[in-house]
Design an enzyme around this catalytic site. Structure first.
Site, PDB file in Angstrom:
ATOM      1  CD1 TRP A   1      41.689  38.896  42.983  1.00  0.00           C
ATOM      2  CD2 TRP A   1      40.120  39.890  42.060  1.00  0.00           C
ATOM      3  NE1 TRP A   1      42.205  39.805  42.373  1.00  0.00           N
ATOM      4  CE2 TRP A   1      41.119  40.410  41.639  1.00  0.00           C
ATOM      5  CE3 TRP A   1      38.699  40.181  41.480  1.00  0.00           C
ATOM      6  CZ2 TRP A   1      41.255  41.454  40.680  1.00  0.00           C
ATOM      7  CZ3 TRP A   1      38.977  41.149  40.541  1.00  0.00           C
ATOM      8  CH2 TRP A   1      40.024  41.708  40.164  1.00  0.00           C
TER       9      TRP A   1
ATOM     10  CG  ASP B   1      35.557  37.422  38.514  1.00  0.00           C
ATOM     11  OD1 ASP B   1      35.977  37.295  37.235  1.00  0.00           O
ATOM     12  OD2 ASP B   1      36.029  37.791  39.274  1.00  0.00           O
TER      13      ASP B   1
ATOM     14  CE  LYS C   1      45.675  35.389  36.424  1.00  0.00           C
ATOM     15  NZ  LYS C   1      44.569  36.684  36.699  1.00  0.00           N
TER      16      LYS C   1
END
Length: 408
Positions: free
Chosen positions: A133, A215, A251
């Site tokens: 990311w 993460d 999400k």
């Protein structure tokens, strides 16, 4: 003369630039595969039904007010978040060696954790996967780290995990370096290590005394199974590692703009918890003082209510199942067209994103000729695929690989 004359124009953020271009495009068959947000079969944003239910209950609760939260956030939220991540039977939780800190989504958890590591543990070097990311590098450097290094992850030829390269790079890391690990649904490749490969990674992290910073942006969203998606984090904790883990509810709860996140901290020694909490308190106090309550109250209301928790699990199963179905349909359509290359990686990968294998020239061709908006790296968001556009996307990929050939 202006004080700002010396400020240079910064580069655009690719995914937001793509979204703007998509919005301004009047092509009727345009497709947005750039944005990392869930969409329905109709291509629309979805507010989870359980979130609607929770918001109505909170709005009718006259005991709630708009007073400040504590600096470390809403305790019912952070405790439930850490419990969901580590498991209700976690020894770290039972022994009070683990705790949560409410943050400004997963990005905020990364930033708070990184600043703590740089300021109080004197960490200067961090490792992130190649690719990762794009915000990982910026967040850690802005938090005070001095050196960003990559470890190999994606193997373009096999379109799979480069486990040997990964392990070699971590073996060459300086002792005490921080390594960012994706808990599940690796962004951007969608390619996760197997359990056996995670064990190999843990062995090297232990041998080199690296600090694992997980993460976790997709727990439950990736496979539909909360426990399965938390396996790697729990494995490391059970192995005795001290860890940080950034959790996001963007999400899996659809709370993108509520900025709801948690930093789970696991220590090996209960005696160190109070000091760590005190310094994290000062870090947040000097950054944004205290977090917003709305998203945290939604999550806490759901996670601490058995009936709503089960309803939420159904909601995340709906999202993950739709994405898995779109992976299947895209692969089938590409194979039916005889598209150059093998396409099993589309269904082997998991989560929101897929690394298609298209190179930069091919990805730009997809945007410019077919109005299929995707990142230059070849990453696509599976959420942007729908039953009505997956055929068009497959045809566009087929035409692109035929017209703009490359070693695939």
């Amino acid at each position: 003369m202006s004080w700002f004359d010396c400020v240079e124009l910064g580069p655009p953020i690719e995914v937001f630039q793509l979204t703007r271009q998509f919005t301004e495009d009047d092509f009727p068959q345009k497709v947005n595969l750039g944005v990392g947000a869930y969409r329905t079969d109709e291509g629309k944003p979805w507010v989870l039904p359980v979130v609607r239910t929770a918001e109505k209950a909170l709005a009718n609760d006259e005991t709630l007010n708009k007073e400040y939260l504590p600096v470390l956030g809403l305790e019912t939220f952070s405790a439930a978040s850490s419990r969901m991540l580590l498991g209700a039977d976690s020894a770290a939780i039972a022994e009070n060696r683990a705790f949560g800190v409410q943050t400004l989504s997963g990005t905020g958890a990364l930033r708070v954790g990184a600043e703590f590591l740089a300021r109080h543990l004197d960490k200067t070097v961090f490792y992130f996967s190649k690719p990762t990311w794009e915000n990982h590098r910026l967040v850690f450097l802005n938090a005070g780290f001095k050196e960003a290094r990559e470890y190999r992850y994606w193997h373009p030829e096999s379109r799979a995990l480069d486990i040997e390269g990964l392990l070699e790079d971590l073996r060459n890391a300086p002792e005490g370096a921080v390594v960012i690990l994706h808990a599940c649904a690796h962004n951007p490749t969608g390619c996760d290590p197997s359990h056996e490969q995670w064990a190999q990674i843990a062995d090297v992290v232990k041998q080199k005394r690296l600090f694992p910073f997980f993460d976790s942006a997709y727990q439950g969203f990736a496979s539909g199974d909360l426990d399965k998606d938390a396996w790697a984090v729990r494995f490391f904790v059970e192995r005795g590692f001290e860890i940080f883990c950034a959790q996001s509810y963007a999400k899996n709860f659809g709370l993108y703009n509520e900025r709801t996140g948690n930093l789970t901290v696991v220590s090996s020694n209960l005696a160190n918890v109070a000091a760590a909490k005190s310094q994290l308190t000062l870090t947040i106090r000097g950054m944004y003082s205290n977090p917003p309550s709305h998203g945290a109250r939604i999550v806490a209301h759901v996670l601490n209510n058995k009936e709503l928790f089960e309803q939420w699990r159904g909601n995340i199963k709906t999202m993950s199942s739709r994405i898995i179905e779109m992976r299947k349909r895209l692969r089938e359509a590409l194979e039916a067209l005889g598209t150059p290359g093998s396409w099993n990686h589309i269904t082997d990968q998991i989560g929101m994103f897929s690394y298609t294998g298209l190179n930069e020239a091919q990805s730009l061709h997809m945007v410019q000729k077919h109005h299929v908006y995707m990142l230059k790296s070849g990453r696509i968001s599976m959420c942007g695929l729908t039953p009505t556009n997956v055929g068009y996307v497959a045809q566009s990929i087929h035409e692109t690989l035929t017209t703009v050939p490359a070693k695939y």
